[in-house]
Design an enzyme around this catalytic site. Sequence first.
Site, PDB file in Angstrom:
ATOM      1  N   CYS A   1       4.274  -0.768  -2.957  1.00 48.51           N
ATOM      2  CA  CYS A   1       5.390  -0.140  -2.256  1.00 48.51           C
ATOM      3  C   CYS A   1       6.728  -0.543  -2.879  1.00 48.51           C
ATOM      4  CB  CYS A   1       5.346  -0.531  -0.783  1.00 48.51           C
ATOM      5  SG  CYS A   1       6.726   0.139   0.149  1.00 48.51           S
TER       6      CYS A   1
ATOM      7  N   CYS B   1       9.542  -1.150  -0.335  1.00 49.78           N
ATOM      8  CA  CYS B   1       9.456  -2.413   0.420  1.00 49.78           C
ATOM      9  C   CYS B   1       9.803  -3.608  -0.470  1.00 49.78           C
ATOM     10  CB  CYS B   1       8.040  -2.645   0.950  1.00 49.78           C
ATOM     11  SG  CYS B   1       7.193  -1.201   1.551  1.00 49.78           S
ATOM     12  N   ASP B   2       9.287  -3.634  -1.693  1.00 50.77           N
ATOM     13  CA  ASP B   2       9.344  -4.852  -2.508  1.00 50.77           C
ATOM     14  C   ASP B   2      10.281  -4.766  -3.703  1.00 50.77           C
ATOM     15  OD1 ASP B   2       7.374  -5.800  -0.817  1.00 50.77           O
ATOM     16  OD2 ASP B   2       5.748  -5.082  -2.095  1.00 50.77           O
TER      17      ASP B   2
END
Length: 305
Positions: A135, A138-139
């Site tokens: 992701c 997200c990261d």
Amino acid sequence: MYDIIIVGGGTAGLSAAIYGVRAGRKVLILEAKSYGGQIVNSPEVENYPGIRKISGMEFAKGLYEQATGLGAEFRQGQVLRIEVRENHRSAVVSEADGSETEYKAKAVILATGARNRPLGVAREQELTGAGVSYCATCDGMFFRGKQVAVAGGGNTALEDAAFLSHYCERVYVIHRRDRFRGEERLVENLRQKENVEFVLDAVVEELMGKDILEGVRIRNVLSGEEMELSVSGLFVAIGQMPDNDGFAGIVSLDEKGYIQAAEDCRTEAPGIFVAGDCRTKEVRQLATAAADGAVAALAACEYIG
Ligand code: NAP
């Protein structure tokens, strides 16, 4: 006793909930994680009719607020199995303490979506969270100023690469062919970026680094030639796979594990419907997930009577 239990709180499930409650039915959504499904990982959605541009998270929040605001109940819980009884259907949820809770409804809509497909390379699981990610939204921020790679050639990989290019020093896009599956417009956008490099006809052979990722060894599938890329992040974006094994006893799955149903979203099990990416279908898009939600909910209402 609910009228409709929806398993999965992604685009298909939340859309089904909107149609269910607007038809005057008592609706419960059971979701293992948080609401929204896969779209929360999309930095930008530009192809949902009627909305010019929106982040996936914002889109999901709107759907969730619409469904719950209209009266759908939402509960977090992993559905272990569905049971078909004479007068009702049951969704059995596992609780944190190991116990099970049974929720009853007249009809069930399976909208379990799909999960990220792993590359299948050695130590992938071990290094997940230590350089390997599924992701970018997200990261991605953990890799600010660093060199990263994205594996895949679909829209997700192309969008991830564009997102990462805003703050990573260099982004390699590793794809196993020389033609992309994703949209040409996204490919062209990446071609214009100086810090994005395509590594085509190539596959990841090895993840390097002891406790954290320090690089990837890739192999050209045409020449057999190998080379190393020094990267601290590898974003795997090679598509999704369904997660329907728990329902195999009550509905038929195709050879890839998707629940078999036609465009009417009816399975062969009475009172069990299916919507979204977990269903056998040609096109898996936000718009088709929402459409499935509407079709499945109305079919469930008709079944209930
Ligand atoms: P996808 O379209 O299925 O693409 C997966 C990519 O990964 C393909 O390029 C495939 O290569 C490659 N791949 C698959 N298995 C591989 C393996 N074992 N090793 C190396 N490469 C592998 O998946 P996606 O990009 O996640 O998209 C899923 C669906 O969501 C699509 O319908 C897509 O259009 C949609 N989507 C839409 C948007 C948007 O419109 N904003 C954003 C994201 C996703 P090959 O091409 O060689 O098969």
